[in-house]
Design a protein around this motif. Structure first.
Motif, short mmCIF file in Angstrom:
data_model
loop_
_atom_site.label_atom_id
_atom_site.label_comp_id
_atom_site.label_asym_id
_atom_site.label_seq_id
_atom_site.Cartn_x
_atom_site.Cartn_y
_atom_site.Cartn_z
N TRP A 134 -65.98 -65.12 -63.77
CA TRP A 134 -65.35 -63.95 -63.55
C TRP A 134 -64.82 -63.70 -62.11
O TRP A 134 -63.79 -63.03 -61.86
CB TRP A 134 -66.19 -62.60 -64.04
CG TRP A 134 -65.87 -61.25 -63.98
CD1 TRP A 134 -64.56 -60.72 -63.72
CD2 TRP A 134 -66.53 -60.25 -64.58
NE1 TRP A 134 -64.62 -59.45 -63.44
CE2 TRP A 134 -65.62 -59.01 -64.20
CE3 TRP A 134 -67.70 -59.98 -65.13
CZ2 TRP A 134 -66.05 -57.86 -64.67
CZ3 TRP A 134 -67.98 -58.80 -65.61
CH2 TRP A 134 -67.18 -57.63 -65.25
N SER A 135 -65.88 -64.25 -61.26
CA SER A 135 -65.22 -63.64 -59.61
C SER A 135 -64.28 -64.97 -59.35
O SER A 135 -63.73 -64.97 -57.92
CB SER A 135 -66.61 -63.81 -58.77
OG SER A 135 -67.02 -65.05 -58.98
N ARG A 136 -63.86 -65.79 -60.00
CA ARG A 136 -62.64 -66.82 -59.71
C ARG A 136 -61.50 -66.18 -59.83
O ARG A 136 -60.24 -66.22 -59.35
CB ARG A 136 -62.99 -68.10 -60.59
CG ARG A 136 -62.20 -69.14 -59.80
CD ARG A 136 -62.32 -70.48 -60.64
NE ARG A 136 -63.57 -71.32 -60.50
CZ ARG A 136 -64.06 -71.77 -59.31
NH1 ARG A 136 -63.37 -71.52 -58.19
NH2 ARG A 136 -65.29 -72.34 -59.47
N ILE A 137 -61.49 -65.05 -61.00
CA ILE A 137 -60.47 -64.42 -61.25
C ILE A 137 -60.08 -63.18 -60.60
O ILE A 137 -59.04 -62.70 -59.98
CB ILE A 137 -60.20 -63.90 -62.91
CG1 ILE A 137 -60.70 -65.23 -63.72
CG2 ILE A 137 -58.96 -63.47 -63.36
CD1 ILE A 137 -59.84 -66.38 -63.46
N PHE A 138 -61.16 -62.35 -60.29
CA PHE A 138 -61.44 -61.00 -59.53
C PHE A 138 -62.74 -61.29 -58.69
O PHE A 138 -63.89 -60.98 -59.06
CB PHE A 138 -61.58 -59.83 -60.49
CG PHE A 138 -60.37 -59.46 -61.19
CD1 PHE A 138 -59.36 -58.86 -60.71
CD2 PHE A 138 -60.09 -59.94 -62.63
CE1 PHE A 138 -58.21 -58.40 -61.40
CE2 PHE A 138 -59.18 -59.54 -63.26
CZ PHE A 138 -58.09 -58.85 -62.65
N PRO A 139 -62.31 -61.79 -57.45
CA PRO A 139 -63.57 -62.06 -56.46
C PRO A 139 -64.43 -60.95 -56.22
O PRO A 139 -65.54 -61.50 -56.14
CB PRO A 139 -62.70 -62.37 -55.20
CG PRO A 139 -61.11 -62.80 -55.74
CD PRO A 139 -61.00 -62.07 -57.05
N LYS A 140 -64.06 -59.74 -56.20
CA LYS A 140 -65.03 -58.74 -56.08
C LYS A 140 -65.31 -58.14 -57.31
O LYS A 140 -66.19 -57.12 -57.49
CB LYS A 140 -64.82 -57.74 -54.91
CG LYS A 140 -65.04 -58.42 -53.63
CD LYS A 140 -65.10 -57.54 -52.53
CE LYS A 140 -65.38 -58.06 -51.08
NZ LYS A 140 -66.50 -58.67 -51.06
N GLY A 141 -64.42 -58.17 -58.13
CA GLY A 141 -64.48 -57.46 -59.44
C GLY A 141 -63.86 -56.31 -59.58
O GLY A 141 -63.59 -55.75 -60.80
N TYR A 142 -63.58 -55.59 -58.66
CA TYR A 142 -62.86 -54.21 -58.80
C TYR A 142 -61.53 -54.28 -58.01
O TYR A 142 -60.91 -53.33 -58.24
CB TYR A 142 -63.77 -53.04 -58.17
CG TYR A 142 -64.21 -53.37 -56.87
CD1 TYR A 142 -63.25 -53.37 -55.50
CD2 TYR A 142 -65.54 -53.74 -56.68
CE1 TYR A 142 -63.85 -53.86 -54.37
CE2 TYR A 142 -65.97 -54.10 -55.26
CZ TYR A 142 -65.05 -54.01 -54.30
OH TYR A 142 -65.60 -54.50 -52.82
N GLU A 143 -60.96 -55.43 -58.03
CA GLU A 143 -59.63 -55.47 -57.48
C GLU A 143 -58.67 -55.24 -58.63
O GLU A 143 -59.22 -55.30 -59.78
CB GLU A 143 -59.11 -56.96 -57.06
CG GLU A 143 -59.97 -57.54 -55.60
CD GLU A 143 -61.31 -58.08 -56.17
OE1 GLU A 143 -61.67 -58.01 -57.36
OE2 GLU A 143 -61.64 -59.02 -55.48
N LEU A 144 -57.46 -54.83 -58.41
CA LEU A 144 -56.47 -54.56 -59.46
C LEU A 144 -55.72 -55.82 -59.63
O LEU A 144 -55.14 -55.99 -61.05
CB LEU A 144 -55.46 -53.45 -58.96
CG LEU A 144 -56.31 -52.14 -58.83
CD1 LEU A 144 -55.25 -50.94 -58.32
CD2 LEU A 144 -57.14 -51.52 -60.10
#
Ligand code: BGP
Length: 472
Positions: free
Chosen positions: A89-99
Protein backbone atom coordinates in the motif's frame (compact mmCIF):
# COMPACT_ATOMS: atom_id res chain seq x y z
CA UNK A 1 -8.09 -37.94 -8.71
CA UNK A 2 -7.84 -34.91 -11.00
CA UNK A 3 -9.06 -31.43 -10.20
CA UNK A 4 -11.34 -29.56 -12.62
CA UNK A 5 -9.63 -28.06 -15.69
CA UNK A 6 -9.66 -24.47 -14.50
CA UNK A 7 -8.31 -25.32 -11.02
CA UNK A 8 -5.97 -22.55 -9.88
CA UNK A 9 -2.73 -24.22 -8.75
CA UNK A 10 -0.05 -21.84 -7.60
CA UNK A 11 1.90 -20.23 -4.82
CA UNK A 12 1.42 -17.38 -2.37
CA UNK A 13 3.54 -14.52 -1.03
CA UNK A 14 3.15 -11.10 0.57
CA UNK A 15 4.92 -7.87 -0.34
CA UNK A 16 6.25 -7.14 3.15
CA UNK A 17 7.82 -10.60 3.38
CA UNK A 18 9.46 -10.88 -0.02
CA UNK A 19 9.44 -7.69 -2.06
CA UNK A 20 12.14 -5.55 -0.43
CA UNK A 21 12.92 -2.21 -2.12
CA UNK A 22 11.31 -0.73 0.96
CA UNK A 23 12.16 2.89 0.15
CA UNK A 24 12.75 2.69 -3.59
CA UNK A 25 11.08 5.01 -6.10
CA UNK A 26 8.93 6.89 -3.68
CA UNK A 27 7.75 4.04 -1.46
CA UNK A 28 6.98 5.06 2.11
CA UNK A 29 7.67 3.02 5.24
CA UNK A 30 4.99 0.49 6.03
CA UNK A 31 4.09 -0.86 9.46
CA UNK A 32 6.05 -4.03 8.70
CA UNK A 33 9.13 -1.93 7.86
CA UNK A 34 9.18 -0.96 11.55
CA UNK A 35 9.33 -4.57 12.76
CA UNK A 36 12.65 -6.09 13.73
CA UNK A 37 13.83 -9.58 12.87
CA UNK A 38 16.83 -11.88 12.73
CA UNK A 39 18.10 -14.50 15.14
CA UNK A 40 18.65 -12.21 18.07
CA UNK A 41 15.41 -10.30 18.08
CA UNK A 42 12.73 -12.97 18.35
CA UNK A 43 10.02 -12.04 19.34
CA UNK A 44 9.87 -9.15 16.92
CA UNK A 45 9.92 -5.65 18.29
CA UNK A 46 8.03 -2.69 16.89
CA UNK A 47 10.18 0.43 16.76
CA UNK A 48 8.19 3.67 16.35
CA UNK A 49 11.30 5.21 14.75
CA UNK A 50 13.91 3.32 12.75
CA UNK A 51 16.98 2.44 14.83
CA UNK A 52 20.35 2.66 13.17
CA UNK A 53 21.92 -0.65 14.13
CA UNK A 54 18.74 -2.69 14.09
CA UNK A 55 17.95 -5.27 11.42
CA UNK A 56 14.61 -4.90 9.64
CA UNK A 57 14.01 -7.97 7.48
CA UNK A 58 11.34 -6.43 5.23
CA UNK A 59 13.68 -3.72 3.95
CA UNK A 60 15.39 -6.01 1.51
CA UNK A 61 13.51 -9.24 2.18
CA UNK A 62 14.41 -11.47 -0.79
CA UNK A 63 14.35 -8.52 -3.18
CA UNK A 64 11.56 -9.63 -5.47
CA UNK A 65 11.64 -5.95 -6.42
CA UNK A 66 14.92 -6.54 -8.21
CA UNK A 67 14.37 -10.21 -9.16
CA UNK A 68 10.75 -10.36 -10.25
CA UNK A 69 11.46 -11.45 -13.82
CA UNK A 70 13.67 -14.33 -12.72
CA UNK A 71 11.22 -15.39 -10.01
CA UNK A 72 8.15 -15.29 -12.22
CA UNK A 73 9.99 -17.30 -14.84
CA UNK A 74 10.60 -20.01 -12.24
CA UNK A 75 6.94 -19.95 -11.19
CA UNK A 76 6.10 -20.34 -14.88
CA UNK A 77 8.45 -23.31 -15.13
CA UNK A 78 6.57 -24.99 -12.30
CA UNK A 79 3.40 -24.43 -14.30
CA UNK A 80 1.69 -22.03 -11.88
CA UNK A 81 -1.81 -21.10 -13.04
CA UNK A 82 -2.02 -18.38 -10.42
CA UNK A 83 0.30 -16.39 -8.20
CA UNK A 84 -0.87 -14.79 -4.99
CA UNK A 85 0.97 -11.60 -4.11
CA UNK A 86 0.09 -8.40 -2.32
CA UNK A 87 0.48 -4.79 -3.27
CA UNK A 88 2.50 -2.74 -0.78
CA UNK A 89 0.00 0.00 0.00
CA UNK A 90 2.82 2.42 0.90
CA UNK A 91 4.32 1.98 -2.58
CA UNK A 92 1.11 3.49 -3.98
CA UNK A 93 0.34 5.97 -1.17
CA UNK A 94 3.62 6.47 0.74
CA UNK A 95 2.04 7.89 3.88
CA UNK A 96 -1.42 6.56 3.25
CA UNK A 97 -3.37 9.81 3.43
CA UNK A 98 -2.17 11.57 0.25
CA UNK A 99 -4.76 12.30 -2.40
CA UNK A 100 -2.54 11.45 -5.38
CA UNK A 101 -0.80 8.09 -5.85
CA UNK A 102 2.88 7.47 -6.52
CA UNK A 103 3.15 6.77 -10.25
CA UNK A 104 6.43 4.85 -9.97
CA UNK A 105 4.85 2.45 -7.50
CA UNK A 106 1.91 1.84 -9.82
CA UNK A 107 4.31 1.25 -12.70
CA UNK A 108 6.16 -1.46 -10.76
CA UNK A 109 2.99 -3.56 -10.41
CA UNK A 110 2.12 -2.96 -14.07
CA UNK A 111 5.43 -4.59 -14.91
CA UNK A 112 4.87 -7.47 -12.50
CA UNK A 113 1.36 -8.19 -13.84
CA UNK A 114 2.61 -8.01 -17.44
CA UNK A 115 5.38 -10.45 -16.61
CA UNK A 116 2.88 -12.82 -15.03
CA UNK A 117 0.68 -12.67 -18.13
CA UNK A 118 3.69 -13.42 -20.31
CA UNK A 119 4.13 -16.60 -18.28
CA UNK A 120 0.39 -17.44 -18.40
CA UNK A 121 -0.05 -16.84 -14.71
CA UNK A 122 -3.20 -15.25 -13.33
CA UNK A 123 -2.48 -12.81 -10.51
CA UNK A 124 -4.41 -13.10 -7.24
CA UNK A 125 -3.85 -9.87 -5.34
CA UNK A 126 -4.17 -9.23 -1.62
CA UNK A 127 -4.85 -5.53 -1.16
CA UNK A 128 -3.57 -5.38 2.41
CA UNK A 129 -1.41 -8.20 3.73
CA UNK A 130 -0.26 -7.44 7.28
CA UNK A 131 0.87 -3.94 6.44
CA UNK A 132 -0.27 -0.41 5.85
CA UNK A 133 1.60 2.87 5.41
CA UNK A 134 3.23 3.70 8.75
CA UNK A 135 2.03 7.27 8.20
CA UNK A 136 -1.47 6.02 9.00
CA UNK A 137 -0.26 4.61 12.30
CA UNK A 138 1.40 7.90 13.16
CA UNK A 139 -1.58 10.00 12.20
CA UNK A 140 -4.52 7.79 13.18
CA UNK A 141 -3.14 4.84 15.17
CA UNK A 142 -3.99 2.61 12.24
CA UNK A 143 -7.34 0.90 11.88
CA UNK A 144 -8.30 2.12 15.34
CA UNK A 145 -9.64 5.24 13.57
CA UNK A 146 -12.48 5.34 11.13
CA UNK A 147 -10.64 7.87 8.92
CA UNK A 148 -8.48 5.05 7.57
CA UNK A 149 -11.48 3.57 5.73
CA UNK A 150 -11.48 6.50 3.32
CA UNK A 151 -7.73 6.15 2.70
CA UNK A 152 -8.11 2.43 2.01
CA UNK A 153 -11.03 2.92 -0.36
CA UNK A 154 -9.11 5.62 -2.24
CA UNK A 155 -6.20 3.20 -2.58
CA UNK A 156 -8.59 0.48 -3.82
CA UNK A 157 -10.12 2.80 -6.37
CA UNK A 158 -6.69 3.65 -7.77
CA UNK A 159 -5.53 0.04 -8.10
CA UNK A 160 -8.89 -1.28 -9.32
CA UNK A 161 -8.98 1.29 -12.11
CA UNK A 162 -5.35 0.93 -13.01
CA UNK A 163 -5.29 -2.87 -13.12
CA UNK A 164 -8.86 -3.57 -14.14
CA UNK A 165 -7.77 -5.47 -17.24
CA UNK A 166 -4.77 -7.14 -15.62
CA UNK A 167 -6.13 -8.53 -12.37
CA UNK A 168 -9.38 -10.41 -11.86
CA UNK A 169 -8.98 -12.00 -8.41
CA UNK A 170 -8.64 -9.83 -5.30
CA UNK A 171 -8.61 -10.37 -1.53
CA UNK A 172 -9.46 -7.34 0.61
CA UNK A 173 -7.52 -8.18 3.81
CA UNK A 174 -5.16 -10.98 4.71
CA UNK A 175 -6.28 -13.06 7.69
CA UNK A 176 -8.74 -10.40 8.80
CA UNK A 177 -9.73 -12.50 11.83
CA UNK A 178 -6.28 -12.06 13.37
CA UNK A 179 -7.67 -8.79 14.70
CA UNK A 180 -9.72 -10.90 17.11
CA UNK A 181 -6.43 -11.85 18.81
CA UNK A 182 -3.89 -9.69 20.68
CA UNK A 183 -1.04 -10.59 18.32
CA UNK A 184 -2.95 -8.96 15.46
CA UNK A 185 -3.05 -5.52 17.12
CA UNK A 186 -0.09 -4.08 15.24
CA UNK A 187 0.47 -6.66 12.53
CA UNK A 188 -3.12 -6.63 11.22
CA UNK A 189 -4.34 -3.36 12.66
CA UNK A 190 -1.35 -1.01 12.57
CA UNK A 191 -2.29 -0.08 16.14
CA UNK A 192 0.30 0.77 18.77
CA UNK A 193 -1.19 0.03 22.16
CA UNK A 194 -0.01 1.06 25.60
CA UNK A 195 1.54 -1.84 27.54
CA UNK A 196 -1.27 -2.11 30.06
CA UNK A 197 -4.06 -1.26 27.66
CA UNK A 198 -6.88 -3.76 27.18
CA UNK A 199 -6.72 -4.07 23.43
CA UNK A 200 -9.94 -6.09 22.93
CA UNK A 201 -12.09 -3.00 22.52
CA UNK A 202 -9.79 -1.20 20.14
CA UNK A 203 -9.14 -4.34 18.07
CA UNK A 204 -12.79 -5.18 17.54
CA UNK A 205 -13.51 -1.57 16.63
CA UNK A 206 -10.63 -1.71 14.15
CA UNK A 207 -12.07 -4.95 12.81
CA UNK A 208 -15.39 -3.21 12.24
CA UNK A 209 -13.56 -0.51 10.28
CA UNK A 210 -11.94 -3.20 8.14
CA UNK A 211 -15.33 -4.85 7.54
CA UNK A 212 -16.73 -1.56 6.29
CA UNK A 213 -13.63 -0.88 4.20
CA UNK A 214 -13.79 -4.37 2.71
CA UNK A 215 -17.50 -4.08 1.89
CA UNK A 216 -16.99 -0.69 0.26
CA UNK A 217 -14.10 -2.10 -1.75
CA UNK A 218 -16.16 -5.06 -2.96
CA UNK A 219 -18.96 -2.78 -4.09
CA UNK A 220 -16.61 -0.36 -5.80
CA UNK A 221 -14.63 -3.16 -7.45
CA UNK A 222 -17.77 -4.63 -8.98
CA UNK A 223 -18.75 -1.22 -10.32
CA UNK A 224 -15.33 -0.75 -11.91
CA UNK A 225 -15.24 -4.23 -13.40
CA UNK A 226 -18.24 -6.54 -12.98
CA UNK A 227 -15.97 -9.50 -13.77
CA UNK A 228 -13.84 -8.97 -10.67
CA UNK A 229 -13.94 -11.82 -8.17
CA UNK A 230 -13.27 -10.40 -4.72
CA UNK A 231 -12.80 -12.65 -1.72
CA UNK A 232 -12.30 -12.58 2.02
CA UNK A 233 -9.29 -14.25 3.64
CA UNK A 234 -9.51 -15.93 7.02
CA UNK A 235 -6.78 -17.64 9.07
CA UNK A 236 -8.81 -20.75 9.79
CA UNK A 237 -8.00 -22.04 13.23
CA UNK A 238 -9.68 -25.39 13.59
CA UNK A 239 -10.03 -26.31 17.28
CA UNK A 240 -10.89 -29.78 18.53
CA UNK A 241 -12.44 -30.43 21.95
CA UNK A 242 -9.96 -32.25 24.20
CA UNK A 243 -12.62 -34.71 25.43
CA UNK A 244 -16.30 -35.50 24.86
CA UNK A 245 -17.12 -33.53 27.99
CA UNK A 246 -19.94 -31.21 26.80
CA UNK A 247 -18.02 -28.27 28.29
CA UNK A 248 -15.13 -29.02 25.93
CA UNK A 249 -17.52 -29.35 22.99
CA UNK A 250 -19.11 -25.99 23.78
CA UNK A 251 -15.72 -24.37 24.21
CA UNK A 252 -14.56 -25.64 20.81
CA UNK A 253 -17.77 -24.43 19.21
CA UNK A 254 -17.41 -21.01 20.78
CA UNK A 255 -13.82 -20.78 19.60
CA UNK A 256 -14.90 -21.63 16.06
CA UNK A 257 -17.61 -18.98 16.22
CA UNK A 258 -15.47 -16.12 17.50
CA UNK A 259 -12.15 -16.91 15.84
CA UNK A 260 -13.42 -18.05 12.46
CA UNK A 261 -17.09 -17.56 11.77
CA UNK A 262 -17.56 -14.04 13.00
CA UNK A 263 -15.45 -12.61 10.19
CA UNK A 264 -16.67 -15.06 7.55
CA UNK A 265 -20.28 -14.31 8.42
CA UNK A 266 -19.87 -10.54 8.15
CA UNK A 267 -17.95 -10.74 4.90
CA UNK A 268 -19.95 -13.48 3.19
CA UNK A 269 -23.45 -12.89 4.59
CA UNK A 270 -23.19 -9.16 5.16
CA UNK A 271 -24.17 -8.96 8.82
CA UNK A 272 -22.85 -9.76 12.29
CA UNK A 273 -23.93 -13.19 13.57
CA UNK A 274 -26.13 -13.30 16.68
CA UNK A 275 -23.45 -14.95 18.83
CA UNK A 276 -21.26 -11.85 18.43
CA UNK A 277 -23.65 -9.75 20.54
CA UNK A 278 -23.26 -12.01 23.56
CA UNK A 279 -19.49 -12.14 23.20
CA UNK A 280 -19.23 -8.34 22.95
CA UNK A 281 -21.53 -7.96 25.93
CA UNK A 282 -19.49 -10.27 28.11
CA UNK A 283 -16.28 -8.58 27.08
CA UNK A 284 -17.82 -5.13 27.55
CA UNK A 285 -17.06 -4.26 23.95
CA UNK A 286 -19.33 -1.71 22.34
CA UNK A 287 -18.79 -1.42 18.60
CA UNK A 288 -19.38 2.12 17.43
CA UNK A 289 -21.41 1.93 14.23
CA UNK A 290 -22.40 4.81 12.02
CA UNK A 291 -25.66 5.24 10.26
CA UNK A 292 -25.54 3.32 7.02
CA UNK A 293 -23.01 0.71 8.20
CA UNK A 294 -25.60 -2.08 8.16
CA UNK A 295 -26.43 -1.32 4.52
CA UNK A 296 -22.77 -1.06 3.51
CA UNK A 297 -22.06 -4.52 4.95
CA UNK A 298 -25.05 -5.97 3.12
CA UNK A 299 -24.05 -4.46 -0.19
CA UNK A 300 -20.43 -5.57 -0.02
CA UNK A 301 -20.58 -9.36 0.31
CA UNK A 302 -17.58 -11.20 -1.11
CA UNK A 303 -17.69 -13.51 -4.14
CA UNK A 304 -15.62 -16.29 -2.67
CA UNK A 305 -14.15 -17.45 0.63
CA UNK A 306 -10.41 -17.94 0.91
CA UNK A 307 -8.41 -19.03 3.91
CA UNK A 308 -5.03 -20.09 5.22
CA UNK A 309 -4.57 -23.45 6.88
CA UNK A 310 -1.43 -24.66 8.64
CA UNK A 311 -2.49 -26.60 11.72
CA UNK A 312 -5.23 -27.45 14.16
CA UNK A 313 -5.43 -26.93 17.89
CA UNK A 314 -7.08 -28.57 20.90
CA UNK A 315 -9.06 -26.76 23.58
CA UNK A 316 -9.92 -27.87 27.09
CA UNK A 317 -12.33 -26.43 29.64
CA UNK A 318 -10.46 -28.18 32.45
CA UNK A 319 -8.05 -25.79 34.17
CA UNK A 320 -5.96 -28.77 35.30
CA UNK A 321 -5.16 -29.84 31.76
CA UNK A 322 -1.78 -28.53 30.84
CA UNK A 323 -1.38 -26.31 27.81
CA UNK A 324 1.11 -27.86 25.43
CA UNK A 325 3.17 -26.55 22.61
CA UNK A 326 0.83 -27.74 19.90
CA UNK A 327 0.22 -24.40 18.33
CA UNK A 328 1.20 -20.72 18.22
CA UNK A 329 -2.26 -19.93 19.48
CA UNK A 330 -1.73 -22.06 22.56
CA UNK A 331 -3.98 -25.01 23.37
CA UNK A 332 -3.46 -28.56 24.49
CA UNK A 333 -1.05 -30.95 22.80
CA UNK A 334 -2.73 -33.34 20.37
CA UNK A 335 -1.24 -36.84 20.97
CA UNK A 336 -2.28 -37.98 17.47
CA UNK A 337 -0.29 -35.35 15.60
CA UNK A 338 3.34 -34.54 14.94
CA UNK A 339 4.49 -30.96 15.11
CA UNK A 340 6.77 -28.94 12.81
CA UNK A 341 10.18 -27.62 13.92
CA UNK A 342 8.32 -24.49 14.99
CA UNK A 343 5.78 -26.43 17.05
CA UNK A 344 2.82 -26.20 14.65
CA UNK A 345 0.64 -29.34 14.76
CA UNK A 346 0.59 -31.04 11.35
CA UNK A 347 -2.97 -32.09 10.58
CA UNK A 348 -3.93 -32.76 6.94
CA UNK A 349 -7.33 -34.20 7.89
CA UNK A 350 -8.07 -30.96 9.68
CA UNK A 351 -7.96 -29.33 6.25
CA UNK A 352 -10.70 -31.66 5.00
CA UNK A 353 -12.77 -30.91 8.09
CA UNK A 354 -12.20 -27.17 7.62
CA UNK A 355 -13.14 -27.18 3.93
CA UNK A 356 -16.36 -29.04 4.71
CA UNK A 357 -17.17 -26.79 7.62
CA UNK A 358 -16.73 -23.64 5.56
CA UNK A 359 -18.62 -24.88 2.52
CA UNK A 360 -21.52 -26.23 4.59
CA UNK A 361 -21.97 -22.82 6.13
CA UNK A 362 -21.53 -20.51 3.17
CA UNK A 363 -22.14 -22.49 -0.03
CA UNK A 364 -19.90 -20.25 -2.11
CA UNK A 365 -16.63 -21.15 -3.91
CA UNK A 366 -13.72 -21.72 -1.56
CA UNK A 367 -9.99 -21.38 -2.11
CA UNK A 368 -7.01 -22.49 -0.01
CA UNK A 369 -4.67 -19.52 -0.39
CA UNK A 370 -2.05 -20.53 2.18
CA UNK A 371 -0.79 -23.91 3.29
CA UNK A 372 2.78 -25.03 3.76
CA UNK A 373 5.56 -26.17 6.03
CA UNK A 374 8.11 -23.86 7.64
CA UNK A 375 11.34 -25.85 8.03
CA UNK A 376 15.07 -25.28 8.36
CA UNK A 377 16.34 -26.59 5.01
CA UNK A 378 19.88 -27.86 4.62
CA UNK A 379 21.85 -27.32 1.44
CA UNK A 380 23.67 -30.53 0.43
CA UNK A 381 27.35 -30.47 -0.55
CA UNK A 382 26.39 -30.55 -4.22
CA UNK A 383 24.11 -27.54 -3.77
CA UNK A 384 20.82 -29.45 -3.93
CA UNK A 385 18.10 -29.29 -1.28
CA UNK A 386 16.25 -32.54 -0.49
CA UNK A 387 13.10 -31.29 1.21
CA UNK A 388 11.19 -34.58 1.31
CA UNK A 389 9.48 -33.51 4.56
CA UNK A 390 7.90 -30.58 2.66
CA UNK A 391 6.74 -32.87 -0.14
CA UNK A 392 5.18 -35.18 2.47
CA UNK A 393 3.40 -32.29 4.17
CA UNK A 394 2.01 -30.90 0.92
CA UNK A 395 1.05 -34.28 -0.52
CA UNK A 396 -0.87 -35.23 2.62
CA UNK A 397 -2.75 -31.93 2.57
CA UNK A 398 -3.54 -32.12 -1.14
CA UNK A 399 -4.88 -35.66 -0.67
CA UNK A 400 -7.27 -34.36 2.00
CA UNK A 401 -8.21 -31.40 -0.15
CA UNK A 402 -9.16 -33.82 -2.91
CA UNK A 403 -11.21 -35.80 -0.39
CA UNK A 404 -13.07 -32.61 0.45
CA UNK A 405 -13.81 -32.07 -3.23
CA UNK A 406 -15.25 -35.59 -3.32
CA UNK A 407 -17.33 -34.58 -0.29
CA UNK A 408 -18.83 -31.88 -2.50
CA UNK A 409 -16.81 -28.77 -1.65
CA UNK A 410 -16.60 -26.29 -4.54
CA UNK A 411 -12.87 -25.59 -4.55
CA UNK A 412 -11.36 -22.96 -6.86
CA UNK A 413 -7.69 -23.39 -6.23
CA UNK A 414 -4.71 -23.93 -4.00
CA UNK A 415 -1.78 -21.57 -3.52
CA UNK A 416 1.00 -23.02 -1.40
CA UNK A 417 2.39 -20.48 1.06
CA UNK A 418 5.83 -19.07 0.58
CA UNK A 419 6.44 -20.71 -2.79
CA UNK A 420 9.80 -18.97 -2.73
CA UNK A 421 11.66 -18.66 0.62
CA UNK A 422 10.71 -15.44 2.37
CA UNK A 423 10.70 -13.70 5.74
CA UNK A 424 8.53 -15.33 8.40
CA UNK A 425 5.68 -13.11 9.55
CA UNK A 426 5.62 -14.29 13.14
CA UNK A 427 9.35 -14.48 13.84
CA UNK A 428 11.02 -12.29 11.19
CA UNK A 429 13.40 -15.15 10.41
CA UNK A 430 14.62 -16.40 7.03
CA UNK A 431 15.50 -19.75 8.57
CA UNK A 432 11.85 -20.76 8.68
CA UNK A 433 11.67 -21.64 5.01
CA UNK A 434 8.56 -22.60 3.07
CA UNK A 435 9.67 -22.39 -0.54
CA UNK A 436 9.95 -24.61 -3.58
CA UNK A 437 12.78 -22.21 -4.37
CA UNK A 438 15.69 -21.73 -1.98
CA UNK A 439 16.97 -18.17 -1.52
CA UNK A 440 20.50 -17.68 -0.26
CA UNK A 441 19.99 -15.40 2.69
CA UNK A 442 20.20 -16.00 6.44
CA UNK A 443 18.46 -14.59 9.49
CA UNK A 444 20.85 -11.69 9.78
CA UNK A 445 20.72 -10.66 6.15
CA UNK A 446 23.85 -12.41 4.82
CA UNK A 447 23.73 -14.20 1.47
CA UNK A 448 23.84 -13.46 -2.23
CA UNK A 449 20.09 -13.86 -2.82
CA UNK A 450 20.66 -16.50 -5.48
CA UNK A 451 17.71 -18.77 -6.23
CA UNK A 452 17.87 -22.60 -6.38
CA UNK A 453 14.98 -25.00 -7.04
CA UNK A 454 14.52 -27.55 -4.24
CA UNK A 455 13.42 -31.16 -4.75
CA UNK A 456 9.84 -30.04 -4.03
CA UNK A 457 10.03 -27.68 -7.03
CA UNK A 458 10.09 -30.65 -9.44
CA UNK A 459 7.49 -32.52 -7.42
CA UNK A 460 5.00 -29.62 -7.53
CA UNK A 461 5.62 -29.16 -11.23
CA UNK A 462 4.43 -32.75 -11.75
CA UNK A 463 1.43 -32.22 -9.48
CA UNK A 464 0.32 -29.25 -11.55
CA UNK A 465 1.07 -30.94 -14.87
CA UNK A 466 -1.19 -33.85 -13.92
CA UNK A 467 -3.76 -31.55 -12.31
CA UNK A 468 -3.36 -33.15 -8.92
CA UNK A 469 -3.40 -36.74 -10.11
CA UNK A 470 0.23 -37.66 -9.65
CA UNK A 471 1.28 -36.84 -6.10
CA UNK A 472 4.18 -39.29 -5.90
C1 BGP B 1 0.08 -16.52 7.77
C2 BGP B 1 0.40 -15.22 7.10
C3 BGP B 1 1.57 -15.24 6.19
C4 BGP B 1 2.65 -16.24 6.54
C5 BGP B 1 2.16 -17.51 7.17
C6 BGP B 1 3.24 -18.36 7.81
O1 BGP B 1 -0.50 -16.30 8.99
O2 BGP B 1 -0.69 -14.76 6.32
O3 BGP B 1 1.97 -13.92 6.02
O4 BGP B 1 3.75 -15.68 7.07
O5 BGP B 1 1.18 -17.29 8.12
O6 BGP B 1 3.56 -17.87 9.06
P1 BGP B 1 5.04 -17.61 9.52
O7 BGP B 1 5.64 -16.74 8.47
O8 BGP B 1 4.95 -16.92 10.81
O9 BGP B 1 5.67 -18.93 9.60
Amino acid sequence: MKMQDDFLWGGATAANQFEGGWNKEGKGASTSDMMTGGTHTVPRRITPVLEEKTYYPSHEAIDFYGHYKEDIKMFGEMGFKTFRMSIAWSRIFPKGYELEPNEEGLKFYDDVFDELRKNNIEPLVTISHYEMPFGLTEKYNGWGSREVIECYVRYCEVIFKRYKDKVKYWLTFNEINCLTLPFGTFMAGGIIAEKDENTDKIRFQALHHQFIASAEAVKLGHEINPNFKIGCMIAYMCSYPNTCNPDDILLAQNKDQISNMLCGDVQVRGYYPKFAARYFDEKKIKIVMEEGDTEILKEGCVDFYSFSYYMSSVVSSDPNVEEGEGNIFGGVKNPYLKVSDWGWAIDPKGLRWTLNNIYDRYQIPVMVVENGLGAADIVNKDGTISDDYRIDYLRDHIVQMEEAVKDGVELMGYTMWGCIDLVSASTGEMKKRYGFIYVDKDNDGNGDLSRTPKKSFYWYKKVIATNGENLE
